[in-house]
Design an enzyme around this catalytic site. Structure first.
Site, PDB file in Angstrom:
ATOM      1  N   ASN A  84      -2.672  13.213   6.494  1.00 35.90           N
ATOM      2  CA  ASN A  84      -1.839  12.158   7.075  1.00 35.90           C
ATOM      3  C   ASN A  84      -0.929  11.647   5.969  1.00 35.90           C
ATOM      4  O   ASN A  84      -1.374  10.928   5.085  1.00 35.90           O
ATOM      5  CB  ASN A  84      -2.753  11.035   7.603  1.00 35.90           C
ATOM      6  CG  ASN A  84      -1.969   9.821   8.072  1.00 35.90           C
ATOM      7  OD1 ASN A  84      -0.745   9.877   8.194  1.00 35.90           O
ATOM      8  ND2 ASN A  84      -2.672   8.730   8.328  1.00 35.90           N
TER       9      ASN A  84
ATOM     10  N   LYS B 294       1.514   9.614   6.130  1.00 32.39           N
ATOM     11  CA  LYS B 294       1.986   8.227   6.307  1.00 32.39           C
ATOM     12  C   LYS B 294       3.492   8.148   6.001  1.00 32.39           C
ATOM     13  O   LYS B 294       4.208   9.122   6.234  1.00 32.39           O
ATOM     14  CB  LYS B 294       1.155   7.267   5.451  1.00 32.39           C
ATOM     15  CG  LYS B 294      -0.346   7.462   5.677  1.00 32.39           C
ATOM     16  CD  LYS B 294      -1.210   6.388   5.108  1.00 32.39           C
ATOM     17  CE  LYS B 294      -2.669   6.758   5.385  1.00 32.39           C
ATOM     18  NZ  LYS B 294      -3.599   5.723   4.988  1.00 32.39           N
TER      19      LYS B 294
ATOM     20  N   HIS C  77      -4.703   5.050  14.706  1.00 36.43           N
ATOM     21  CA  HIS C  77      -4.955   4.856  13.271  1.00 36.43           C
ATOM     22  C   HIS C  77      -5.048   3.354  12.990  1.00 36.43           C
ATOM     23  O   HIS C  77      -4.317   2.559  13.576  1.00 36.43           O
ATOM     24  CB  HIS C  77      -3.831   5.498  12.446  1.00 36.43           C
ATOM     25  CG  HIS C  77      -4.170   5.556  10.988  1.00 36.43           C
ATOM     26  ND1 HIS C  77      -4.059   4.451  10.178  1.00 36.43           N
ATOM     27  CD2 HIS C  77      -4.655   6.555  10.217  1.00 36.43           C
ATOM     28  CE1 HIS C  77      -4.450   4.781   8.956  1.00 36.43           C
ATOM     29  NE2 HIS C  77      -4.830   6.058   8.955  1.00 36.43           N
TER      30      HIS C  77
ATOM     31  N   GLU D 243      -3.947   1.569  10.713  1.00 40.06           N
ATOM     32  CA  GLU D 243      -2.697   0.909  10.308  1.00 40.06           C
ATOM     33  C   GLU D 243      -1.860   0.576  11.537  1.00 40.06           C
ATOM     34  O   GLU D 243      -1.192  -0.456  11.583  1.00 40.06           O
ATOM     35  CB  GLU D 243      -1.933   1.800   9.311  1.00 40.06           C
ATOM     36  CG  GLU D 243      -2.612   1.775   7.944  1.00 40.06           C
ATOM     37  CD  GLU D 243      -2.497   3.043   7.135  1.00 40.06           C
ATOM     38  OE1 GLU D 243      -1.591   3.870   7.385  1.00 40.06           O
ATOM     39  OE2 GLU D 243      -3.330   3.232   6.216  1.00 40.06           O
TER      40      GLU D 243
ATOM     41  N   GLU E 211     -12.685   6.566  10.734  1.00 37.50           N
ATOM     42  CA  GLU E 211     -12.096   6.121   9.468  1.00 37.50           C
ATOM     43  C   GLU E 211     -12.418   4.645   9.255  1.00 37.50           C
ATOM     44  O   GLU E 211     -11.698   3.775   9.771  1.00 37.50           O
ATOM     45  CB  GLU E 211     -10.574   6.286   9.520  1.00 37.50           C
ATOM     46  CG  GLU E 211     -10.121   7.711   9.740  1.00 37.50           C
ATOM     47  CD  GLU E 211      -8.696   7.900   9.256  1.00 37.50           C
ATOM     48  OE1 GLU E 211      -8.500   8.710   8.364  1.00 37.50           O
ATOM     49  OE2 GLU E 211      -7.795   7.214   9.759  1.00 37.50           O
TER      50      GLU E 211
ATOM     51  N   GLY F 128      -7.592   4.215   1.676  1.00 36.64           N
ATOM     52  CA  GLY F 128      -6.686   3.899   0.569  1.00 36.64           C
ATOM     53  C   GLY F 128      -7.296   2.980  -0.476  1.00 36.64           C
ATOM     54  O   GLY F 128      -6.597   2.456  -1.333  1.00 36.64           O
TER      55      GLY F 128
ATOM     56  N   SER G 246     -10.496   7.664   1.847  1.00 36.27           N
ATOM     57  CA  SER G 246     -10.688   8.038   0.434  1.00 36.27           C
ATOM     58  C   SER G 246     -11.466   9.345   0.270  1.00 36.27           C
ATOM     59  O   SER G 246     -12.273   9.487  -0.642  1.00 36.27           O
ATOM     60  CB  SER G 246     -11.356   6.900  -0.339  1.00 36.27           C
ATOM     61  OG  SER G 246     -10.523   5.757  -0.322  1.00 36.27           O
TER      62      SER G 246
HETATM   63  P1  PGA Z   1      -6.900   7.775   2.532  1.00 36.06           P
HETATM   64  O1  PGA Z   1      -6.315   7.589   4.013  1.00 36.06           O
HETATM   65  O2  PGA Z   1      -7.454   9.169   2.459  1.00 36.06           O
HETATM   66  O3  PGA Z   1      -5.735   7.560   1.630  1.00 36.06           O
HETATM   67  O4  PGA Z   1      -7.976   6.736   2.367  1.00 36.06           O
HETATM   68  C1  PGA Z   1      -6.943   8.151   5.136  1.00 36.06           C
HETATM   69  C2  PGA Z   1      -6.162   7.814   6.384  1.00 36.06           C
HETATM   70  O5  PGA Z   1      -5.623   6.718   6.486  1.00 36.06           O
HETATM   71  O6  PGA Z   1      -6.062   8.648   7.310  1.00 36.06           O
END
Ligand code: PGA
Length: 248
Positions: A9, A11, A92, A94, A164, A170, A210
């Site tokens: 992803n 982003k 997601h 976000e 997630e 992140g 992560s």
């Molecule tokens: P990350 O993000 O691996 O940077 O923690 C995962 C995601 O948001 O899909």
């Protein structure tokens, strides 16, 4: 047998040139992948990548459920499909947190994606506060029930699930393999209860948060974890390839 998947992803990262290069670098270094590989790119770059030959499948990070109309700045699932896109991220954290997307709205996205033959990667996950107050299981099950469990059996089979935990995205903090596996088992059991064992056993449930080369193997070898949805580590070809190779 359920499908194993490693998905990146991206982003809101990378220039157009960097995006094409990253796709190419990953593609060139994968020889015989034992899993399906996806890159979820910024919408603007979809036309640059969708038509390319190769192992990597290209998906969108978002799609609007309405077919067309006065939704300035949005791109519909119908438009994605008309541009050759075959997969999309839905739910997601976000999108849920920053853009206030509710389970009900996400449900309409799931329906619109499936109507347009686009595979939804349906994300769920609890916040730190929800985990610490012991509500994490109920929150995740509600997210899935309200977004997906209205679907008939032949359609629920098309969903790829991604667990997630928000506190791991992140942040550098990963759920332990046991914590992740417990949640994946719970999701699989909910699918079995609402549908049947065969559908549950064949459902692909990815872990995200992560995930990186140093922890991918211990996560992916857990019984109920079928691969990963990778943010930060999907932006570096070497890291993403190492993660893919843990499933090879
Ligand atoms: P990350 O993000 O691996 O940077 O923690 C995962 C995601 O948001 O899909």
């Amino acid at each position: 047998m359920r499908k194993k998947i490693v998905a990146g992803n991206w982003k809101m990262n990378l220039t157009a040139e960097e995006a094409v290069q990253l796709n190419r670098d990953v593609e060139n270094q994968i020889m015989d992948p034992k899993c399906d590989i996806y890159q979820f790119t910024p919408s603007l770059y979809l036309p640059l990548l969708v038509e390319k030959e190769g192992y990597i499948q290209i998906g969108a990070q978002n799609g609007h459920p309405e077919k067309k109309g006065a939704f300035t700045g949005e791109i519909s699932m119908f438009q994605l499909q008309s541009s050759g896109v075959q997969s999309v991220l839905i739910g997601h954290s976000e999108r849920r947190q920053l853009f206030h997307e509710t389970n009900d709205f996400l449900k309409s996205k799931v329906d619109a994606a499936l109507e347009n033959n686009i595979t939804p990667f349906y994300c769920c996950g609890e916040t730190l506060e929800e985990r610490e107050s012991g509500k994490h299981e109920a929150v995740v099950i509600d997210q899935i029930k309200e977004g997906c469990f209205h679907l008939p059996a032949e359609k629920i089979r098309k969903i790829v699930f991604a667990y997630e935990p928000v506190w791991a995205i992140g942040t550098g903090k990963t759920a332990s393999p046991e914590q992740a596996n417990d949640m994946h088992r719970l999701i699989r059991n909910a699918i079995a209860e609402n549908y049947d064992n065969e559908i549950a056993e064949n459902a692909t449930i990815l872990y995200g948060g992560s995930c990186k080369p140093t922890n991918a193997k211990e996560l992916f070898t857990m019984e109920h974890i079928d691969g990963g949805l990778i943010g930060g580590a999907s932006l570096k070809a070497d890291d993403f390839i190492q993660i893919i190779n843990t499933l090879n």
